[in-house]
Design a protein around this motif. Structure first.
Motif, PDB file in Angstrom:
ATOM      1  N   THR A   1       0.793  -1.237   0.060  1.00  0.00           N
ATOM      2  CA  THR A   1      -0.117   0.056  -0.058  1.00  0.00           C
ATOM      3  C   THR A   1       0.832   1.247   0.027  1.00  0.00           C
ATOM      4  OG1 THR A   1      -1.711  -1.159   1.314  1.00  0.00           O
ATOM      5  CG2 THR A   1      -1.681   1.207   1.352  1.00  0.00           C
ATOM      6  N   LEU A   2       1.838   1.366   0.947  1.00  0.00           N
ATOM      7  CA  LEU A   2       2.531   2.426   0.749  1.00  0.00           C
ATOM      8  C   LEU A   2       3.450   2.716  -0.278  1.00  0.00           C
ATOM      9  CD1 LEU A   2       4.283   2.551   4.508  1.00  0.00           C
ATOM     10  CD2 LEU A   2       2.535   4.118   3.400  1.00  0.00           C
ATOM     11  N   PHE A   3       4.082   1.444  -1.102  1.00  0.00           N
ATOM     12  CA  PHE A   3       4.683   1.466  -2.254  1.00  0.00           C
ATOM     13  C   PHE A   3       3.580   2.411  -3.225  1.00  0.00           C
ATOM     14  CE2 PHE A   3       6.043  -0.183  -6.036  1.00  0.00           C
ATOM     15  CZ  PHE A   3       7.363   0.313  -6.086  1.00  0.00           C
ATOM     16  N   ALA A   4       2.731   1.762  -3.418  1.00  0.00           N
ATOM     17  CA  ALA A   4       1.607   2.328  -4.507  1.00  0.00           C
ATOM     18  C   ALA A   4       1.346   3.597  -4.056  1.00  0.00           C
ATOM     19  CB  ALA A   4       0.520   1.348  -4.233  1.00  0.00           C
ATOM     20  N   MET A   5       1.055   3.936  -2.986  1.00  0.00           N
ATOM     21  CA  MET A   5       0.765   5.466  -2.536  1.00  0.00           C
ATOM     22  C   MET A   5       2.007   6.278  -3.066  1.00  0.00           C
ATOM     23  SD  MET A   5      -0.884   5.251   1.138  1.00  0.00           S
ATOM     24  CE  MET A   5      -0.545   6.718   1.432  1.00  0.00           C
TER      25      MET A   5
ATOM     26  N   CYS B   1      11.049  14.966  -2.916  1.00  0.00           N
ATOM     27  CA  CYS B   1      11.894  13.818  -3.570  1.00  0.00           C
ATOM     28  C   CYS B   1      12.776  13.348  -2.294  1.00  0.00           C
ATOM     29  CB  CYS B   1      12.949  14.426  -4.437  1.00  0.00           C
ATOM     30  SG  CYS B   1      11.896  14.803  -5.795  1.00  0.00           S
ATOM     31  N   ALA B   2      13.188  13.978  -1.426  1.00  0.00           N
ATOM     32  CA  ALA B   2      14.036  13.255  -0.255  1.00  0.00           C
ATOM     33  C   ALA B   2      13.102  12.419   0.569  1.00  0.00           C
ATOM     34  CB  ALA B   2      14.554  14.433   0.648  1.00  0.00           C
ATOM     35  N   ALA B   3      11.742  12.883   0.817  1.00  0.00           N
ATOM     36  CA  ALA B   3      10.800  11.897   1.647  1.00  0.00           C
ATOM     37  C   ALA B   3      10.568  10.592   0.777  1.00  0.00           C
ATOM     38  CB  ALA B   3       9.728  12.751   1.886  1.00  0.00           C
ATOM     39  N   ALA B   4      10.236  10.833  -0.590  1.00  0.00           N
ATOM     40  CA  ALA B   4      10.040   9.613  -1.422  1.00  0.00           C
ATOM     41  C   ALA B   4      10.960   8.659  -1.410  1.00  0.00           C
ATOM     42  CB  ALA B   4       9.601   9.887  -2.814  1.00  0.00           C
ATOM     43  N   CYS B   5      12.532   9.067  -1.420  1.00  0.00           N
ATOM     44  CA  CYS B   5      13.614   8.377  -1.459  1.00  0.00           C
ATOM     45  C   CYS B   5      13.539   7.677  -0.262  1.00  0.00           C
ATOM     46  CB  CYS B   5      14.956   8.946  -1.802  1.00  0.00           C
ATOM     47  SG  CYS B   5      14.943   9.721  -3.614  1.00  0.00           S
ATOM     48  N   ALA B   6      13.440   8.197   0.980  1.00  0.00           N
ATOM     49  CA  ALA B   6      13.611   7.702   2.215  1.00  0.00           C
ATOM     50  C   ALA B   6      12.346   6.667   2.451  1.00  0.00           C
ATOM     51  CB  ALA B   6      13.295   8.861   3.277  1.00  0.00           C
ATOM     52  N   VAL B   7      11.233   7.017   1.998  1.00  0.00           N
ATOM     53  CA  VAL B   7      10.042   5.908   1.832  1.00  0.00           C
ATOM     54  C   VAL B   7      10.610   4.701   1.383  1.00  0.00           C
ATOM     55  CG1 VAL B   7       8.001   5.289   1.314  1.00  0.00           C
ATOM     56  CG2 VAL B   7       8.267   7.596   2.512  1.00  0.00           C
TER      57      VAL B   7
ATOM     58  N   ILE C   1      13.586   3.411   0.526  1.00  0.00           N
ATOM     59  CA  ILE C   1      14.741   2.918   1.024  1.00  0.00           C
ATOM     60  C   ILE C   1      14.139   2.002   2.290  1.00  0.00           C
ATOM     61  CG2 ILE C   1      16.783   3.083   2.714  1.00  0.00           C
ATOM     62  CD1 ILE C   1      17.397   5.518   0.608  1.00  0.00           C
ATOM     63  N   ASN C   2      13.233   2.817   3.008  1.00  0.00           N
ATOM     64  CA  ASN C   2      12.802   1.969   4.386  1.00  0.00           C
ATOM     65  C   ASN C   2      11.718   0.709   3.830  1.00  0.00           C
ATOM     66  OD1 ASN C   2      13.041   3.143   7.170  1.00  0.00           O
ATOM     67  ND2 ASN C   2      13.235   4.772   5.920  1.00  0.00           N
ATOM     68  N   LEU C   3      11.009   1.081   2.754  1.00  0.00           N
ATOM     69  CA  LEU C   3      10.222  -0.116   2.281  1.00  0.00           C
ATOM     70  C   LEU C   3      11.151  -1.241   1.678  1.00  0.00           C
ATOM     71  CD1 LEU C   3       7.331   1.794   0.300  1.00  0.00           C
ATOM     72  CD2 LEU C   3       7.112   0.653   2.743  1.00  0.00           C
ATOM     73  N   TYR C   4      12.259  -1.090   0.876  1.00  0.00           N
ATOM     74  CA  TYR C   4      13.251  -2.178   0.394  1.00  0.00           C
ATOM     75  C   TYR C   4      13.708  -2.795   1.961  1.00  0.00           C
ATOM     76  CZ  TYR C   4      17.557  -4.234  -1.175  1.00  0.00           C
ATOM     77  OH  TYR C   4      18.241  -5.193  -1.398  1.00  0.00           O
TER      78      TYR C   4
ATOM     79  N   TYR D   1      11.040  -0.484  10.178  1.00  0.00           N
ATOM     80  CA  TYR D   1      11.220   0.244   8.892  1.00  0.00           C
ATOM     81  C   TYR D   1       9.680   0.586   8.063  1.00  0.00           C
ATOM     82  CZ  TYR D   1      15.856  -1.268   8.542  1.00  0.00           C
ATOM     83  OH  TYR D   1      17.260  -1.342   9.025  1.00  0.00           O
ATOM     84  N   LEU D   2       8.699  -0.223   8.275  1.00  0.00           N
ATOM     85  CA  LEU D   2       7.406   0.165   8.112  1.00  0.00           C
ATOM     86  C   LEU D   2       6.741   1.425   8.697  1.00  0.00           C
ATOM     87  CD1 LEU D   2       4.718  -0.835   6.588  1.00  0.00           C
ATOM     88  CD2 LEU D   2       4.102  -2.124   8.590  1.00  0.00           C
ATOM     89  N   LYS D   3       7.122   1.441  10.319  1.00  0.00           N
ATOM     90  CA  LYS D   3       6.874   2.598  10.757  1.00  0.00           C
ATOM     91  C   LYS D   3       7.352   3.884  10.288  1.00  0.00           C
ATOM     92  CE  LYS D   3       6.674   4.520  15.333  1.00  0.00           C
ATOM     93  NZ  LYS D   3       7.212   4.504  16.789  1.00  0.00           N
ATOM     94  N   ASN D   4       8.810   3.662  10.040  1.00  0.00           N
ATOM     95  CA  ASN D   4       9.502   4.718   9.505  1.00  0.00           C
ATOM     96  C   ASN D   4       8.883   5.186   8.124  1.00  0.00           C
ATOM     97  OD1 ASN D   4      11.232   4.863  11.570  1.00  0.00           O
ATOM     98  ND2 ASN D   4      13.088   3.885  10.341  1.00  0.00           N
ATOM     99  N   ALA D   5       8.647   4.430   7.261  1.00  0.00           N
ATOM    100  CA  ALA D   5       7.921   4.506   5.944  1.00  0.00           C
ATOM    101  C   ALA D   5       6.904   5.363   5.975  1.00  0.00           C
ATOM    102  CB  ALA D   5       7.905   3.581   5.015  1.00  0.00           C
TER     103      ALA D   5
END
Length: 184
Positions: free
Chosen positions: A44-48, A78-84, A86-89, A150-154
């Motif tokens: 869900t977070l990846f799709a969002m 962009c920084a937030a999207a990259c951080a998300v 990375i955490n999802l990975y 990592y999910l919580k961070n994302a």
């Protein structure tokens, strides 16, 4: 009842080990039930985040970037999207280290040949199997804990990214005198 088990000698010890193995198996199943719950949220977070990136990309032009009210939120987004991402990975691919030679951990089982695994499993003692199961419970708990971290961070970063994303879209709307585009 526990005194009855202790009085009955080795049969009582066998029953105690069998009971503890069954309890450990139930505990392991319970811990495994967290994996699909976390993985559904990852998707869900990846799709969002992917949708946010796509919508931003559809709306930002090079001429928009010369305005600070587009560039600054764009950089923050962009920084937030990259951080998300990375955490999802890291949430999707946790480290898979386990006890070497385990008869329960899938990574260690996969290293063996079928005949070697069958031979080892059919000759394992109840105590050794119980020890392997309890270690697996502990290791899977560590993996679930890391995935949840990592999910919580994302999740937090995704929520925080909505504001710069919205400001970015507002800035491009003002520059281009149109509502944000969602498709062609």
């Amino acid at each position: 009842m526990s005194s009855d088990r202790n009085l009955s000698g080795s049969r009582g010890d066998e029953m105690d080990v069998e009971f503890r193995i069954e309890a450990a198996e139930r505990q392991l199943v319970m811990i495994h039930s967290f994996f699909p719950r976390i993985d559904a949220k990852i998707t869900t977070l990846f799709a969002m985040t992917s949708a946010q990136i796509a919508i931003a990309a559809l709306n930002v032009t090079l001429s928009d970037l010369k305005h600070w009210y587009v560039t600054v939120p764009g950089i923050l987004f962009c920084a937030a999207a990259c951080a998300v991402m990375i955490n999802l990975y890291y949430c999707t691919y946790p480290h898979l280290r386990g006890v070497q030679g385990s008869l329960v951990f899938f990574v260690e089982i996969g290293k063996r040949s079928a005949s070697d695994y069958l031979q080892a499993y059919t000759h394992v003692s109840g105590e050794a199997l119980l020890e392997d199961l309890t270690h697996q419970i502990w290791r899977n708990s560590q993996i679930v804990q890391a995935k949840f971290h990592y999910l919580k961070n994302a999740m937090v970063i995704t929520m925080l990214s909505v504001l710069p994303w919205a400001i970015l879209l507002l800035g491009t709307s003002i520059n281009n005198a149109r509502l944000p585009q969602i498709g062609n």
